[in-house]
Design an enzyme around this catalytic site. Structure first.
Site, PDB file in Angstrom:
ATOM      1  N   ASP A  17      -5.806   9.403   2.757  1.00  0.00           N
ATOM      2  CA  ASP A  17      -4.938  10.659   2.162  1.00  0.00           C
ATOM      3  C   ASP A  17      -5.739  11.300   0.992  1.00  0.00           C
ATOM      4  O   ASP A  17      -5.369  11.474  -0.126  1.00  0.00           O
ATOM      5  CB  ASP A  17      -3.601   9.970   1.546  1.00  0.00           C
ATOM      6  CG  ASP A  17      -2.943   9.332   2.454  1.00  0.00           C
ATOM      7  OD1 ASP A  17      -3.327   9.407   3.918  1.00  0.00           O
ATOM      8  OD2 ASP A  17      -2.380   8.340   2.206  1.00  0.00           O
ATOM      9  N   GLY A  20       0.787  -1.098  -0.169  1.00  0.00           N
ATOM     10  CA  GLY A  20      -0.114   0.038   0.041  1.00  0.00           C
ATOM     11  C   GLY A  20       0.881   1.283   0.053  1.00  0.00           C
ATOM     12  O   GLY A  20       0.295   2.351   0.342  1.00  0.00           O
ATOM     13  N   ASP A  32       8.231   4.721   2.644  1.00  0.00           N
ATOM     14  CA  ASP A  32       7.904   5.719   1.301  1.00  0.00           C
ATOM     15  C   ASP A  32       7.740   7.261   1.682  1.00  0.00           C
ATOM     16  O   ASP A  32       7.716   8.116   0.680  1.00  0.00           O
ATOM     17  CB  ASP A  32       6.522   5.250   0.659  1.00  0.00           C
ATOM     18  CG  ASP A  32       5.176   5.362   1.608  1.00  0.00           C
ATOM     19  OD1 ASP A  32       5.618   5.662   2.680  1.00  0.00           O
ATOM     20  OD2 ASP A  32       4.231   5.113   1.405  1.00  0.00           O
ATOM     21  N   TYR A  48      -8.039   7.514   9.826  1.00  0.00           N
ATOM     22  CA  TYR A  48      -7.493   6.086  10.027  1.00  0.00           C
ATOM     23  C   TYR A  48      -6.429   5.898  11.215  1.00  0.00           C
ATOM     24  O   TYR A  48      -6.078   5.053  11.579  1.00  0.00           O
ATOM     25  CB  TYR A  48      -7.027   5.543   8.713  1.00  0.00           C
ATOM     26  CG  TYR A  48      -5.761   6.410   8.142  1.00  0.00           C
ATOM     27  CD1 TYR A  48      -4.642   6.324   8.669  1.00  0.00           C
ATOM     28  CD2 TYR A  48      -5.774   7.191   6.938  1.00  0.00           C
ATOM     29  CE1 TYR A  48      -3.473   6.928   8.014  1.00  0.00           C
ATOM     30  CE2 TYR A  48      -4.867   7.747   6.390  1.00  0.00           C
ATOM     31  CZ  TYR A  48      -3.404   7.685   6.882  1.00  0.00           C
ATOM     32  OH  TYR A  48      -2.463   8.354   6.236  1.00  0.00           O
TER      33      TYR A  48
END
Length: 689
Positions: free
Chosen positions: A133, A25, A243, A177
């Protein structure tokens, strides 16, 4: 009959199997089909059962979510779903329509159903809708149709879920989240309450914990969010994700999640490093965590500070993972390790040691032979690239020793300094050996994913090693460090580093003299209710430094009676520092310390009281690793004291309080003072206003 482990892993979710596995993800280049198939094999071998397909850079997963897959793409995806089934892995297809979907538009919802129907036709039976996001402002049409953003998401999610006919697994990722995103908090979040009340019970909810990248996830925090969501969440765990920073990679063990969480969760999915092969430890140790026994046998030895969970040991899990990973490194995936030089342009390349192989003569250099990678090398690698909130043991030691060597380099080189320098040099050499062995491993696929990181750490270690040698007179000053025109590898960070160094407090971040700032601090005025907390901090810090308070034959310190509450601070001259766990520091002041000294029968004839009439005292708990809050509190206090008409301020410090001594010496304009009436282990420092 199901085993006790299987029964326990059903947890709150009834007959549903505990979800344990990997989510792809992250932002960045997606994994290849070959790598994903290899992942399925590993998951099956290690006892995991789930793969969530959600690569942000699959355009048809997120940006162009309405577009159907072409024939070639569909063929690849079908093969991937079949490979997952072959290895008993639940393949969950995720789609992220939140960037631009109009929730109230029936054509948009139909496009979403059509896309998922296509994937269902490929053999997929589990799905996920992700709304992470994205912007939270609804368009005008949606505002007319729905009372809130949460109602819009839940309505579409429920409709899609029913359309798919109660799929095997269906996951929903909310926009809020993690706890940090909830307004004003988890228990009072209207968004989460709507999700909990309106989302169909067969739909599971993804949750990352207290933060996007959570340091720790407690049982209490999961119980809180579960009560709001009315279901046990599935943890989308970003503890190994990298990331957000291409200069970092994380190869420490899965940790700081107590196994008591397992029966309170629907499952855990790790969203690891973008690079596929370095995720071996992350996934291997997660699998061990998921298999932690429900009723552990008592341990024969006392657990260390980081081994508080009787069911799971991160260090033991790491050791077992590294033993398996070492075998992967030593597997030859291409014959590069066997190549040797051609003896002529006409002679073909040889890959065996036949009769024509070169043999060095007497006095010539022997043939180069690469040393094999060891388990200690892999342990060192992981400790250098550990976890987002902590370095491994060796990295911590190297940083501590380097800081000590630099800060004590101005004094005469003592035997202690020389011994520490040799130890530091040995650790640097171990890093270089690890780099050389890794560079020659047979399995080049793993090496290529790691190469940029190990090159970078080797370069940084070499610079530090050369600098310490020059400080101790063991070698010439490094040209890379001392030259006015260095090579580009002599300075770090590029343009990003230049920007960072221009910002306050970031000049020395390359060496992490202080740990990365991870807490949000609140500075507020001291009140009567803080008296007990301040006393506790004072007593704790005295105990940690093994300080004996002034004897009955010596007058007490003014700062001690001020801190213990026997003396009240002056108005507008007291501050406390709070973090997520409560009060963690304080700064208190008296505008007229001479009067206080007289009250405890201290010598008040000292003329220094005329120049430095005011006193300040403060302390921070060890968990406050960022010095900036103390600087801010001191700045506010000095401003208040100056406004009272005071000419100067002094403080009383014990020699063993190295941290506060360092603070006053380096972070402000305080200088040592000669003051009468002080015990021999106490010094005074002052500054004019």
């Amino acid at each position: 009959m199901a085993s006790s482990s299987e029964v326990r892993q059903k947890g709150r979710s009834g007959t549903k199997t505990f979800i344990g596995g990997v989510v792809e993800g992250f932002y960045g280049r997606p994994w290849t089909m070959e790598q994903r198939t290899e992942l399925f094999k590993r998951e099956q071998k290690w006892g995991l059962n789930t793969y969530l397909y959600a690569p942000k850079d699959d355009y048809k997963h997120r940006m162009y979510w309405r577009d159907l897959y072409c024939a070639e793409e569909a063929e690849e995806l079908t093969a991937l779903i079949s490979a997952a089934k072959k290895h008993n892995i639940d393949f969950i297809y995720a789609i992220s329509p939140g960037l631009d979907i109009t929730f109230s538009n029936s054509k948009e919802v139909a496009a979403l159903k059509r896309k998922l129907d296509q994937v269902r036709g490929m053999g997929c039976s589990s799905f996920s809708l992700l709304f992470d996001d994205i912007e939270t402002e609804m368009c005008a049409a949606d505002k007319q149709a729905f009372s809130s953003f949460a109602h819009a998401q839940v309505a579409v999610t429920n409709e899609v879920y029913l359309h798919l006919g109660d799929p095997e697994t269906f996951l929903f990722c909310p926009t809020d989240y993690c706890a940090a995103f909830c307004t004003p908090n988890v228990s009072q979040s209207s968004y989460l309450h709507t999700v909990g009340d309106e989302l169909l019970p067969g739909i599971d909810v993804l949750w990352t914990g207290p933060k996007v990248v959570s340091h720790k996830i407690s049982v209490e925090s999961i119980e809180e969010v579960s009560s709001i969501l009315k279901r046990a969440p599935v943890i989308w765990d970003n503890i190994h994700a990298n990331d957000y920073d291409p200069q970092r990679i994380f190869m420490g063990p899965y940790k700081d999640r107590p196994t008591e969480l397992i029966p309170k969760l629907r499952g855990v999915l790790t969203n690891p490093n973008c690079e596929f092969y370095p995720n071996f430890v992350a996934i291997h140790t997660l699998a061990m965590w998921c298999k932690a026994p429900a009723d552990p046998a008592p341990r024969d030895v006392e657990m260390g500070e980081e081994e508080q969970d009787p069911c799971y040991s991160p260090q033991k899990a790491l050791t077992l993972a590294l033993a398996d990973w070492l075998e992967e490194f030593l597997n030859t995936d291409q014959p590069t390790a066997c190549l040797k030089k051609e003896s002529s342009d006409e002679e073909p390349m040889q890959t065996d040691l036949g009769e024509h192989s070169y043999v060095p003569g007497p006095g010539e250099n022997p043939l180069y032979t690469a040393e094999p990678l060891t388990l200690d090398d892999l342990k060192l690698l992981c400790e250098l690239f550990y976890l987002p909130y902590e370095h491994g043991a060796t990295a911590k030691t190297m940083l501590h020793e380097l800081n000590w060597l630099i800060s004590h380099s101005q004094a005469e080189q003592t035997s202690e300094w020389c011994s520490t320098a040799r130890q530091f040099d040995d650790m640097c050499e171990a890093v270089v050996r690890m780099f050389n062995r890794l560079s020659n491993v047979p399995n080049r696929k793993i090496l290529y994913d790691l190469y940029n990181y190990i090159c970078d750490i080797k370069s940084g270690v070499n610079l530090a090693q050369a600098y310490v040698k020059s400080l101790g007179g063991f070698g010439k000053p490094s040209a890379q460090l001392m030259s006015a025109d260095p090579e580009p590898w002599g300075f770090r960070g590029g343009l990003s580093g230049e920007f960072q160094r221009m910002l306050p407090g970031h000049g020395n971040r390359d060496l992490f003299k202080y740990q990365p700032k991870t807490s949000v601090y609140c500075i507020r005025p001291y009140c009567a209710e803080d008296k007990l907390d301040v006393q506790k901090i004072f007593v704790q810090m005295q105990r940690e430094r093994q300080i004996k308070l002034s004897s009955t034959t010596e007058p007490p310190l003014i700062s001690d009676i001020l801190t213990t509450g026997e003396l009240a601070p002056s108005p507008q001259c007291a501050l406390v520092l709070e973090d997520d766990f409560g009060v963690c520091g304080y700064m208190l002041a008296l505008t007229d310390a001479k009067e206080a000294a007289a009250s405890i029968q201290r010598d008040t004839s000292d003329s220094l009281f005329e120049e430095f009439p005011s006193l300040v005292t403060g302390q921070l708990l060890p968990r406050v690793v960022d010095p900036s809050p103390a600087k801010q509190m001191m700045g506010q206090l000095l401003t208040s004291i100056r406004s009272s008409g005071s000419r100067g301020v002094f403080c009383e410090l014990r020699h063993t309080d190295r941290r506060m001594l360092d603070f006053y010496t380096k972070s402000s304009s305080f200088r040592p003072l000669e003051m009468a009436g002080l015990p021999p282990d106490v010094i005074a420092m002052g500054t004019t206003l």
